[in-house]
Enzyme design. Structure first.
Site, PDB file in Angstrom:
ATOM      1  N   PHE A 217     -48.302 -30.848 -51.122  1.00 24.94           N
ATOM      2  CA  PHE A 217     -46.916 -30.758 -50.681  1.00 24.94           C
ATOM      3  C   PHE A 217     -46.739 -31.335 -49.287  1.00 24.94           C
ATOM      4  O   PHE A 217     -47.625 -31.209 -48.430  1.00 24.94           O
ATOM      5  CB  PHE A 217     -46.462 -29.288 -50.614  1.00 24.94           C
ATOM      6  CG  PHE A 217     -46.395 -28.572 -51.916  1.00 24.94           C
ATOM      7  CD1 PHE A 217     -45.205 -28.469 -52.617  1.00 24.94           C
ATOM      8  CD2 PHE A 217     -47.531 -27.962 -52.444  1.00 24.94           C
ATOM      9  CE1 PHE A 217     -45.136 -27.774 -53.815  1.00 24.94           C
ATOM     10  CE2 PHE A 217     -47.484 -27.265 -53.638  1.00 24.94           C
ATOM     11  CZ  PHE A 217     -46.276 -27.187 -54.326  1.00 24.94           C
ATOM     12  N   ASP A 218     -45.573 -31.910 -49.047  1.00 24.47           N
ATOM     13  CA  ASP A 218     -45.067 -32.076 -47.693  1.00 24.47           C
ATOM     14  C   ASP A 218     -44.656 -30.689 -47.210  1.00 24.47           C
ATOM     15  O   ASP A 218     -44.526 -29.759 -48.024  1.00 24.47           O
ATOM     16  CB  ASP A 218     -43.873 -33.042 -47.721  1.00 24.47           C
ATOM     17  CG  ASP A 218     -43.164 -33.128 -46.391  1.00 24.47           C
ATOM     18  OD1 ASP A 218     -43.837 -33.349 -45.370  1.00 24.47           O
ATOM     19  OD2 ASP A 218     -41.935 -32.949 -46.366  1.00 24.47           O
ATOM     20  N   LEU A 219     -44.421 -30.536 -45.925  1.00 23.03           N
ATOM     21  CA  LEU A 219     -44.050 -29.217 -45.394  1.00 23.03           C
ATOM     22  C   LEU A 219     -42.555 -29.119 -45.107  1.00 23.03           C
ATOM     23  O   LEU A 219     -41.821 -28.397 -45.785  1.00 23.03           O
ATOM     24  CB  LEU A 219     -44.852 -28.914 -44.127  1.00 23.03           C
ATOM     25  CG  LEU A 219     -44.638 -27.537 -43.499  1.00 23.03           C
ATOM     26  CD1 LEU A 219     -45.000 -26.422 -44.464  1.00 23.03           C
ATOM     27  CD2 LEU A 219     -45.442 -27.411 -42.202  1.00 23.03           C
ATOM     28  N   ASP A 220     -42.066 -29.858 -44.097  1.00 25.46           N
ATOM     29  CA  ASP A 220     -40.656 -29.766 -43.698  1.00 25.46           C
ATOM     30  C   ASP A 220     -39.733 -30.269 -44.806  1.00 25.46           C
ATOM     31  O   ASP A 220     -39.910 -31.374 -45.331  1.00 25.46           O
ATOM     32  CB  ASP A 220     -40.401 -30.603 -42.443  1.00 25.46           C
ATOM     33  CG  ASP A 220     -40.913 -29.941 -41.188  1.00 25.46           C
ATOM     34  OD1 ASP A 220     -40.758 -28.716 -41.065  1.00 25.46           O
ATOM     35  OD2 ASP A 220     -41.466 -30.634 -40.318  1.00 25.46           O
TER      36      ASP A 220
ATOM     37  N   ILE B 131     -45.703 -33.770 -53.728  1.00 27.42           N
ATOM     38  CA  ILE B 131     -44.317 -33.311 -53.800  1.00 27.42           C
ATOM     39  C   ILE B 131     -43.712 -33.339 -52.409  1.00 27.42           C
ATOM     40  O   ILE B 131     -44.250 -32.730 -51.474  1.00 27.42           O
ATOM     41  CB  ILE B 131     -44.255 -31.890 -54.395  1.00 27.42           C
ATOM     42  CG1 ILE B 131     -44.839 -31.896 -55.823  1.00 27.42           C
ATOM     43  CG2 ILE B 131     -42.819 -31.368 -54.402  1.00 27.42           C
ATOM     44  CD1 ILE B 131     -45.037 -30.521 -56.408  1.00 27.42           C
TER      45      ILE B 131
END
Length: 228
Positions: free
Chosen positions: A9-12, A163
């Site tokens: 995953f990306d975070l922000d 994602i």
């Protein structure tokens, strides 16, 4: 195996809701340093890349001042404006419980990544977390995604998925050999993310579980289409 493993995953704007925080911080920095009120789509066009890269795009001469003002404001407002996405923690814990290897690849610094984890209580879910300080090259290059795969002990990326909510997420995921899914709850609109190579589209965090465990989701491009 059905679905995807690992799931990175990306975070922000993907795992944590920092959209208001980011946009507000950009508005403040640009107004304070440049004396301008630029459209949101202009100041957030580089979201997903390291902060200094974004500031250099806005002003090469005043990039450091923009960076410093942004960070000071962002840190002061961080815990006030960061939020959890409804259903995200439950989805992540279900994936983790099902044995999926979960990772984070973010362009945030290690410090601000930990601030986000502390604010929304995500410690213990992810087997690997790669931040901006871990690689010399950043998204859209595949380097941080490849490092995350290495840290997760993944030798074959073909069953994995990345994602995220930005064009650089889609580019980095594809370049690392992963499938890609774009989320509707981040900064960028659907058309931009589809153009960037998203292969699946997620309208709500609850759709993560059927996609990642069973491969059921809204497919918007084939793997070959996504890599062109």
């Amino acid at each position: 195996m059905k679905g995807f493993d690992p799931v990175i995953f990306d975070l922000d704007g993907t795992v944590v809701d920092t959209v208001e925080l980011i946009v507000d911080s950009f508005r403040y920095a640009v107004r304070t340093v440049l004396g301008q009120d630029l459209p949101d789509e202009v100041i957030t066009a580089g979201v997903g890349q390291p902060l200094m890269t974004q500031m250099l795009r806005l002003s090469k001469e005043k990039a450091q001042e923009l960076y410093d003002v942004y960070r000071d404001y962002n840190h002061r407002r961080h815990d006030e404006l960061i939020r959890s996405y409804d259903g995200m923690e439950e989805a992540l814990r279900r994936l983790h419980g099902a044995g999926r290897r979960l990772g984070i690849v973010t362009s945030k610094s290690r410090e601000t990544t930990q601030m986000a984890f502390d604010a929304v209580e995500l410690d213990g879910v992810f087997g690997a977390v790669v931040t901006a300080t871990d690689t010399d090259r950043h998204k859209p290059q595949p380097d941080p995604v490849l490092l995350c795969l290495e840290r997760l002990g993944v030798g074959d990326a073909s069953r994995g998925i990345y994602i995220g909510d930005s064009p650089v997420d889609m580019a980095a995921g594809l370049a690392a050999g992963l499938s890609t899914a774009a989320v509707a709850w981040g900064v960028f609109p659907r058309a931009t993310l589809l153009d960037a190579g998203a292969q699946y589209w997620l309208e709500h965090p609850r759709q993560l579980v059927p996609l990642c465990l069973e491969g059921r989701g809204e497919r918007v491009a084939t793997a070959d289409q996504g890599r062109h």
